[in-house]
Structure formats: C-alpha cells, structure tokens
Motif scaffolding. Structure first.
Motif, PDB file in Angstrom:
ATOM      1  N   GLU A   1       9.865   6.048  -8.692  1.00 19.31           N
ATOM      2  CA  GLU A   1       9.910   4.614  -8.954  1.00 19.31           C
ATOM      3  C   GLU A   1       8.519   4.009  -8.897  1.00 19.31           C
ATOM      4  OE1 GLU A   1      12.799   2.628  -6.528  1.00 19.31           O
ATOM      5  OE2 GLU A   1      14.339   4.103  -6.987  1.00 19.31           O
ATOM      6  N   LYS A   2       8.375   2.835  -9.538  1.00 18.60           N
ATOM      7  CA  LYS A   2       7.110   2.114  -9.503  1.00 18.60           C
ATOM      8  C   LYS A   2       7.386   0.629  -9.339  1.00 18.60           C
ATOM      9  CE  LYS A   2       6.760   2.093 -14.507  1.00 18.60           C
ATOM     10  NZ  LYS A   2       7.350   3.121 -15.260  1.00 18.60           N
ATOM     11  N   ALA A   3       6.475  -0.038  -8.666  1.00 10.46           N
ATOM     12  CA  ALA A   3       6.596  -1.476  -8.447  1.00 10.46           C
ATOM     13  C   ALA A   3       6.402  -2.210  -9.775  1.00 10.46           C
ATOM     14  CB  ALA A   3       5.558  -1.933  -7.424  1.00 10.46           C
ATOM     15  N   ASP A   4       6.736  -3.488  -9.778  1.00  9.51           N
ATOM     16  CA  ASP A   4       6.625  -4.251 -11.018  1.00  9.51           C
ATOM     17  C   ASP A   4       5.423  -5.196 -11.045  1.00  9.51           C
ATOM     18  OD1 ASP A   4       7.516  -6.102  -9.205  1.00  9.51           O
ATOM     19  OD2 ASP A   4       9.313  -6.667 -10.313  1.00  9.51           O
ATOM     20  N   ASN A   5       4.547  -5.130 -10.031  1.00 10.26           N
ATOM     21  CA  ASN A   5       3.356  -5.982 -10.045  1.00 10.26           C
ATOM     22  C   ASN A   5       2.113  -5.136  -9.800  1.00 10.26           C
ATOM     23  OD1 ASN A   5       2.527  -6.154  -7.065  1.00 10.26           O
ATOM     24  ND2 ASN A   5       4.713  -6.657  -6.994  1.00 10.26           N
ATOM     25  N   VAL A   6       0.980  -5.628 -10.237  1.00 15.28           N
ATOM     26  CA  VAL A   6      -0.249  -4.834 -10.199  1.00 15.28           C
ATOM     27  C   VAL A   6      -0.729  -4.577  -8.774  1.00 15.28           C
ATOM     28  CG1 VAL A   6      -1.963  -6.688 -10.443  1.00 15.28           C
ATOM     29  CG2 VAL A   6      -2.426  -4.432 -11.421  1.00 15.28           C
ATOM     30  N   ALA A   7      -0.519  -5.495  -7.849  1.00 15.40           N
ATOM     31  CA  ALA A   7      -0.969  -5.279  -6.466  1.00 15.40           C
ATOM     32  C   ALA A   7      -0.241  -4.090  -5.845  1.00 15.40           C
ATOM     33  CB  ALA A   7      -0.772  -6.538  -5.631  1.00 15.40           C
ATOM     34  N   ASP A   8       1.088  -4.085  -5.934  1.00 18.92           N
ATOM     35  CA  ASP A   8       1.850  -2.977  -5.349  1.00 18.92           C
ATOM     36  C   ASP A   8       1.627  -1.679  -6.114  1.00 18.92           C
ATOM     37  OD1 ASP A   8       2.814  -4.512  -3.266  1.00 18.92           O
ATOM     38  OD2 ASP A   8       4.649  -5.073  -4.335  1.00 18.92           O
ATOM     39  N   GLN A   9       1.443  -1.752  -7.431  1.00 19.01           N
ATOM     40  CA  GLN A   9       1.127  -0.543  -8.188  1.00 19.01           C
ATOM     41  C   GLN A   9      -0.239   0.000  -7.768  1.00 19.01           C
ATOM     42  OE1 GLN A   9       1.707  -0.253 -12.384  1.00 19.01           O
ATOM     43  NE2 GLN A   9       3.782  -1.092 -12.315  1.00 19.01           N
ATOM     44  N   THR A  10      -1.194  -0.866  -7.502  1.00 22.07           N
ATOM     45  CA  THR A  10      -2.512  -0.426  -7.038  1.00 22.07           C
ATOM     46  C   THR A  10      -2.400   0.271  -5.693  1.00 22.07           C
ATOM     47  OG1 THR A  10      -3.627  -2.197  -8.247  1.00 22.07           O
ATOM     48  CG2 THR A  10      -4.820  -1.223  -6.384  1.00 22.07           C
ATOM     49  N   ARG A  11      -1.639  -0.301  -4.785  1.00 22.17           N
ATOM     50  CA  ARG A  11      -1.470   0.306  -3.455  1.00 22.17           C
ATOM     51  C   ARG A  11      -0.864   1.706  -3.567  1.00 22.17           C
ATOM     52  NH1 ARG A  11       0.193  -5.214  -2.647  1.00 22.17           N
ATOM     53  NH2 ARG A  11      -1.450  -6.280  -1.443  1.00 22.17           N
ATOM     54  N   GLN A  12       0.196   1.856  -4.356  1.00 23.20           N
ATOM     55  CA  GLN A  12       0.826   3.178  -4.486  1.00 23.20           C
ATOM     56  C   GLN A  12      -0.098   4.149  -5.195  1.00 23.20           C
ATOM     57  OE1 GLN A  12       3.831   4.369  -3.158  1.00 23.20           O
ATOM     58  NE2 GLN A  12       2.791   6.272  -3.755  1.00 23.20           N
ATOM     59  N   THR A  13      -0.811   3.687  -6.199  1.00 21.09           N
ATOM     60  CA  THR A  13      -1.750   4.554  -6.908  1.00 21.09           C
ATOM     61  C   THR A  13      -2.811   5.080  -5.942  1.00 21.09           C
ATOM     62  OG1 THR A  13      -1.363   3.415  -8.994  1.00 21.09           O
ATOM     63  CG2 THR A  13      -3.421   4.653  -8.804  1.00 21.09           C
ATOM     64  N   LEU A  14      -3.346   4.219  -5.103  1.00 24.49           N
ATOM     65  CA  LEU A  14      -4.368   4.661  -4.145  1.00 24.49           C
ATOM     66  C   LEU A  14      -3.770   5.569  -3.077  1.00 24.49           C
ATOM     67  CD1 LEU A  14      -6.532   1.442  -3.989  1.00 24.49           C
ATOM     68  CD2 LEU A  14      -7.213   3.693  -4.876  1.00 24.49           C
ATOM     69  N   ARG A  15      -2.512   5.372  -2.703  1.00 27.75           N
ATOM     70  CA  ARG A  15      -1.859   6.323  -1.787  1.00 27.75           C
ATOM     71  C   ARG A  15      -1.723   7.694  -2.460  1.00 27.75           C
ATOM     72  NH1 ARG A  15       1.037   1.554  -0.176  1.00 27.75           N
ATOM     73  NH2 ARG A  15       2.706   1.962  -1.665  1.00 27.75           N
ATOM     74  N   ASN A  16      -1.439   7.714  -3.766  1.00 29.10           N
ATOM     75  CA  ASN A  16      -1.346   8.978  -4.496  1.00 29.10           C
ATOM     76  C   ASN A  16      -2.698   9.687  -4.530  1.00 29.10           C
ATOM     77  OD1 ASN A  16       1.367   8.477  -5.006  1.00 29.10           O
ATOM     78  ND2 ASN A  16       0.984   7.631  -7.043  1.00 29.10           N
ATOM     79  N   VAL A  17      -3.753   8.941  -4.819  1.00 27.40           N
ATOM     80  CA  VAL A  17      -5.105   9.527  -4.826  1.00 27.40           C
ATOM     81  C   VAL A  17      -5.458  10.036  -3.436  1.00 27.40           C
ATOM     82  CG1 VAL A  17      -7.555   8.991  -5.129  1.00 27.40           C
ATOM     83  CG2 VAL A  17      -5.888   8.155  -6.795  1.00 27.40           C
ATOM     84  N   GLN A  18      -5.154   9.244  -2.404  1.00 27.07           N
ATOM     85  CA  GLN A  18      -5.437   9.641  -1.022  1.00 27.07           C
ATOM     86  C   GLN A  18      -4.717  10.938  -0.659  1.00 27.07           C
ATOM     87  OE1 GLN A  18      -7.559   8.532   1.542  1.00 27.07           O
ATOM     88  NE2 GLN A  18      -6.815  10.453   2.377  1.00 27.07           N
TER      89      GLN A  18
ATOM     90  N   ASP B   1      -7.985  -9.910 -10.611  1.00 24.41           N
ATOM     91  CA  ASP B   1      -8.072 -10.479  -9.262  1.00 24.41           C
ATOM     92  C   ASP B   1      -6.985  -9.928  -8.343  1.00 24.41           C
ATOM     93  OD1 ASP B   1     -10.331 -11.941  -9.890  1.00 24.41           O
ATOM     94  OD2 ASP B   1      -9.212 -13.782 -10.331  1.00 24.41           O
ATOM     95  N   GLU B   2      -5.758  -9.841  -8.852  1.00 27.83           N
ATOM     96  CA  GLU B   2      -4.650  -9.292  -8.058  1.00 27.83           C
ATOM     97  C   GLU B   2      -4.914  -7.820  -7.728  1.00 27.83           C
ATOM     98  OE1 GLU B   2       0.184  -8.589  -8.297  1.00 27.83           O
ATOM     99  OE2 GLU B   2      -0.817  -9.635  -9.937  1.00 27.83           O
ATOM    100  N   PHE B   3      -5.375  -7.058  -8.716  1.00 27.23           N
ATOM    101  CA  PHE B   3      -5.748  -5.664  -8.489  1.00 27.23           C
ATOM    102  C   PHE B   3      -6.841  -5.569  -7.420  1.00 27.23           C
ATOM    103  CE2 PHE B   3      -9.530  -3.206  -9.475  1.00 27.23           C
ATOM    104  CZ  PHE B   3      -9.126  -1.950  -9.032  1.00 27.23           C
ATOM    105  N   ASN B   4      -7.892  -6.352  -7.576  1.00 24.72           N
ATOM    106  CA  ASN B   4      -9.059  -6.260  -6.705  1.00 24.72           C
ATOM    107  C   ASN B   4      -8.705  -6.589  -5.254  1.00 24.72           C
ATOM    108  OD1 ASN B   4     -11.855  -5.555  -6.855  1.00 24.72           O
ATOM    109  ND2 ASN B   4     -12.331  -7.682  -6.335  1.00 24.72           N
ATOM    110  N   THR B   5      -7.806  -7.533  -5.041  1.00 21.40           N
ATOM    111  CA  THR B   5      -7.372  -7.873  -3.688  1.00 21.40           C
ATOM    112  C   THR B   5      -6.691  -6.681  -3.025  1.00 21.40           C
ATOM    113  OG1 THR B   5      -7.168 -10.214  -4.244  1.00 21.40           O
ATOM    114  CG2 THR B   5      -5.910  -9.432  -2.336  1.00 21.40           C
ATOM    115  N   ALA B   6      -5.800  -6.014  -3.742  1.00 22.07           N
ATOM    116  CA  ALA B   6      -5.118  -4.833  -3.193  1.00 22.07           C
ATOM    117  C   ALA B   6      -6.096  -3.678  -3.011  1.00 22.07           C
ATOM    118  CB  ALA B   6      -3.962  -4.421  -4.104  1.00 22.07           C
ATOM    119  N   TYR B   7      -6.981  -3.460  -3.968  1.00 22.05           N
ATOM    120  CA  TYR B   7      -7.976  -2.381  -3.912  1.00 22.05           C
ATOM    121  C   TYR B   7      -8.831  -2.508  -2.649  1.00 22.05           C
ATOM    122  CZ  TYR B   7     -12.100   0.323  -5.464  1.00 22.05           C
ATOM    123  OH  TYR B   7     -13.134   1.225  -5.566  1.00 22.05           O
ATOM    124  N   ARG B   8      -9.237  -3.727  -2.336  1.00 24.83           N
ATOM    125  CA  ARG B   8     -10.116  -3.987  -1.185  1.00 24.83           C
ATOM    126  C   ARG B   8      -9.479  -3.532   0.132  1.00 24.83           C
ATOM    127  NH1 ARG B   8     -13.937  -8.582  -1.377  1.00 24.83           N
ATOM    128  NH2 ARG B   8     -12.893  -8.701  -3.374  1.00 24.83           N
TER     129      ARG B   8
END
Length: 128
Positions: free
Chosen positions: A45-62, A89-96
């Motif tokens: 499954e994947k989230a429907d917003n860029v912030a949560d998708q960014t968080r899961q993507t970075l967990r996958n990379v980690q 901006d939404e991506f960058n907030t989660a990335y940080r």
C-alpha cells in the motif's frame, strides 16, 4: 585498470525490484540505492499525500542502508523525483525529518512517475 567489485544488497524490509536491478550496490566504501517509491514492503500500500509517501520512501531507502550498518546520516547525494513540483514544500518538510546537518547534496526534479508522488535514491559512504 583496477577491478571494481560490486556486492548486491538485498532486504525484505524494502519493496522488491520490479525488474533486473538490485535494491542496492556496495562498491568499496560507497553504497548506491535503487530509486524507491512509497510502497509499504509488507502490504504494497501507499499513502495518498506526498508527505507520507516521502516518509515511507525514506524508510525504504533506510532499510537498504541498514543492511550494511549505514543510516541516512551517511548519505552524500540524494536524488528526488516528484510527480508535481507544486508539492515541493510538503515533500521538503517531511524530508527534513530524516536528515541532519550537514545535509547531503540533493537534486530534486519533476518527473513523470507511475502512480506515485515521489521516488528517491541516494549514494552513501559506508565502512568498507
């Protein structure tokens, strides 16, 4: 000419490759990850917003980095693909939330992605 050694990195804690590529490659003291999207490796499954998708993507990379004892703090270079740069901006907030200073260098581009909002790959320096 020196032979370059490559060691594939595999983990069930990140989405499995959808084609002929490795989740990560270790060469010397550099670890390169594949581009990962936001799919949860257990459910798909994947989230429907860029912030949560960014968080899961970075967990996958980690998850790939952790197979060699590395963390996101070891990242040198990050490449980010966003399906819509209006989400920056939404991506960058989660990335940080995942990185601390000194931040890795980063390239962020708009890309046509297949039903996801973000894809991330990186290069990290690790213990050889």
């Amino acid at each position: 000419m020196t032979n370059v050694t490559k060691q594939a990195i595999h983990t069930s804690d990140a989405p499995q490759p959808a084609g002929p590529y490795s989740q990560g490659i270790l060469s010397g003291d550099l670890l390169f990850t594949a581009g990962f999207g936001p799919q949860d490796p257990q459910t798909g499954e994947k989230a429907d917003n860029v912030a949560d998708q960014t968080r899961q993507t970075l967990r996958n990379v980690q998850a790939v980095l952790s197979q060699h004892g590395a963390t996101l703090d070891d990242a040198l270079k990050v490449t980010v693909h966003l399906s819509d740069l209006a989400n920056f901006d939404e991506f960058n907030t989660a990335y940080r939330e995942f990185f601390s200073e000194p931040y890795p260098v980063r390239t962020t581009v708009g890309s046509q992605l297949a039903n996801i909002l973000v894809e991330i790959d990186l290069v990290a320096r690790v213990s050889a």
